[in-house]
Write a protein that holds these residues in place. Structure first.
Motif, PDB file in Angstrom:
ATOM      1  N   ASN A 107     -33.042 -19.493  16.251  1.00 25.17           N
ATOM      2  CA  ASN A 107     -33.971 -20.622  16.115  1.00 25.17           C
ATOM      3  C   ASN A 107     -35.151 -20.504  17.083  1.00 25.17           C
ATOM      4  N   GLN A 108     -34.879 -20.008  18.283  1.00 23.79           N
ATOM      5  CA  GLN A 108     -35.976 -19.815  19.229  1.00 23.79           C
ATOM      6  C   GLN A 108     -36.960 -18.759  18.725  1.00 23.79           C
ATOM      7  N   TYR A 111     -38.927 -20.204  15.774  1.00 28.38           N
ATOM      8  CA  TYR A 111     -39.857 -21.230  16.270  1.00 28.38           C
ATOM      9  C   TYR A 111     -41.132 -20.585  16.805  1.00 28.38           C
ATOM     10  N   LYS A 112     -40.987 -19.519  17.565  1.00 28.30           N
ATOM     11  CA  LYS A 112     -42.164 -18.835  18.110  1.00 28.30           C
ATOM     12  C   LYS A 112     -43.016 -18.209  16.992  1.00 28.30           C
ATOM     13  N   LEU A 115     -44.779 -21.049  15.024  1.00 29.46           N
ATOM     14  CA  LEU A 115     -45.760 -21.713  15.873  1.00 29.46           C
ATOM     15  C   LEU A 115     -47.025 -20.870  16.002  1.00 29.46           C
ATOM     16  N   SER A 162     -42.088 -24.741  12.165  1.00 32.64           N
ATOM     17  CA  SER A 162     -41.891 -24.534  13.607  1.00 32.64           C
ATOM     18  C   SER A 162     -41.198 -25.735  14.243  1.00 32.64           C
ATOM     19  N   ASP A 163     -41.549 -26.949  13.802  1.00 31.89           N
ATOM     20  CA  ASP A 163     -40.879 -28.152  14.329  1.00 31.89           C
ATOM     21  C   ASP A 163     -39.393 -28.166  13.956  1.00 31.89           C
ATOM     22  N   TYR A 165     -37.412 -25.526  13.360  1.00 35.76           N
ATOM     23  CA  TYR A 165     -36.685 -24.541  14.170  1.00 35.76           C
ATOM     24  C   TYR A 165     -36.555 -24.993  15.624  1.00 35.76           C
ATOM     25  N   GLN A 166     -37.558 -25.696  16.111  1.00 37.44           N
ATOM     26  CA  GLN A 166     -37.458 -26.227  17.470  1.00 37.44           C
ATOM     27  C   GLN A 166     -36.345 -27.278  17.563  1.00 37.44           C
ATOM     28  N   ARG A 167     -36.262 -28.122  16.531  1.00 35.65           N
ATOM     29  CA  ARG A 167     -35.215 -29.138  16.506  1.00 35.65           C
ATOM     30  C   ARG A 167     -33.831 -28.476  16.442  1.00 35.65           C
ATOM     31  N   PHE A 169     -33.081 -25.519  17.505  1.00 39.22           N
ATOM     32  CA  PHE A 169     -32.877 -24.879  18.802  1.00 39.22           C
ATOM     33  C   PHE A 169     -32.324 -25.877  19.820  1.00 39.22           C
ATOM     34  N   GLN A 170     -32.883 -27.067  19.836  1.00 40.47           N
ATOM     35  CA  GLN A 170     -32.414 -28.093  20.773  1.00 40.47           C
ATOM     36  C   GLN A 170     -31.010 -28.583  20.424  1.00 40.47           C
TER      37      GLN A 170
END
Length: 235
Positions: A107-108, A111-112, A115, A162-163, A165-167, A169-170
């Motif tokens: 996911n990180q 996300y990159k 983004l 990207s949002d 994958y960031q979610r 990741f968290q």
């Protein structure tokens, strides 16, 4: 002559009396023996049974706090300290953490990628050499051609991806913390049972035949009882 006659009669009478009294003595002795036996049976049957004190084996040396500390330092260490079925618990913990670690990395990475693709698309075109995002474009050129050129992804699509994958990741990081905490709590509870609760060595199990009342729907005219087995557990 008369003296011998009376002497003989006296001896015969004495012998007769002695023989006649012997059965009474035997009867009395037998009666006393029977009474003693009956008393013994009564005493043995109705006397209260003395129960043996239960012997317990507490494990006062097992420390729940030590199990918690070990689980906080290294996942699964507390389960290994508690023994039990640690050989099943520890692999399960590390399998779950392994999947979550892979999810964090993937996911990180995604996300990159999305983004940076969103930043490149937001410039309005492909950056040329010397522009700020040119190096980023060169790094993610394959992904740019795949998502933007081939699939026609817009800035909004890339930003939403990207949002997402960031979610994820968290959430993956939070899940690792949850698993870490759950295995710590499990180690504490398991250690608490070992430390606080004892095991009785006077356990017994008894099976005896018995009769049970028949249910109303199964009753018949021959008998109102059915044979069964009675299980008795002594703890």
């Amino acid at each position: 002559m008369h003296k011998h006659f009376f002497t003989t009669v006296f001896l015969l009478c004495f012998a007769f009396l002695a023989v006649a009294q012997q059965p009474d003595t035997l009867k009395k002795a037998n009666a006393d023996t029977v009474i003693k036996k009956v008393d013994t049976v009564r005493k043995s049957s109705f006397a209260p049974k003395i129960k043996k004190d239960k012997v317990y084996h507490p494990d006062s040396t097992h420390s729940p706090s030590l199990a918690v500390k070990r689980s906080l330092i290294i996942p699964g260490w507390g389960q290994y300290y508690n023994r039990g079925i640690w050989y099943l618990k520890v692999p399960a913990i590390y399998i779950g953490l392994g999947f979550l670690a892979k999810a964090i990395i993937d996911n990180q990475k995604q996300y990159k990628i999305f983004l940076n693709l969103a930043r490149i698309t937001n410039t309005g075109g492909v950056p040329t050499k010397g522009q700020p995002l040119y190096d980023t474009y060169i790094k993610y050129q394959r992904e740019y051609n795949l998502y933007v050129v081939n699939y026609g992804a817009s800035y909004t699509d890339l930003a939403n991806a990207s949002d997402g994958y960031q979610r994820n990741f968290q959430i993956s990081i939070l899940s690792v913390l949850v698993v870490w905490g759950v295995q710590t709590v499990e180690a504490y509870i398991d250690a608490k049972f070992i430390n606080s609760f004892t095991v009785d060595n006077n356990l017994s199990f008894k099976v005896t035949p018995t009769f049970m009342n028949q249910p109303v729907y199964a009753s018949n005219f021959n008998s109102t009882f059915i044979p069964g087995l009675k299980f008795t557990f002594t703890l």
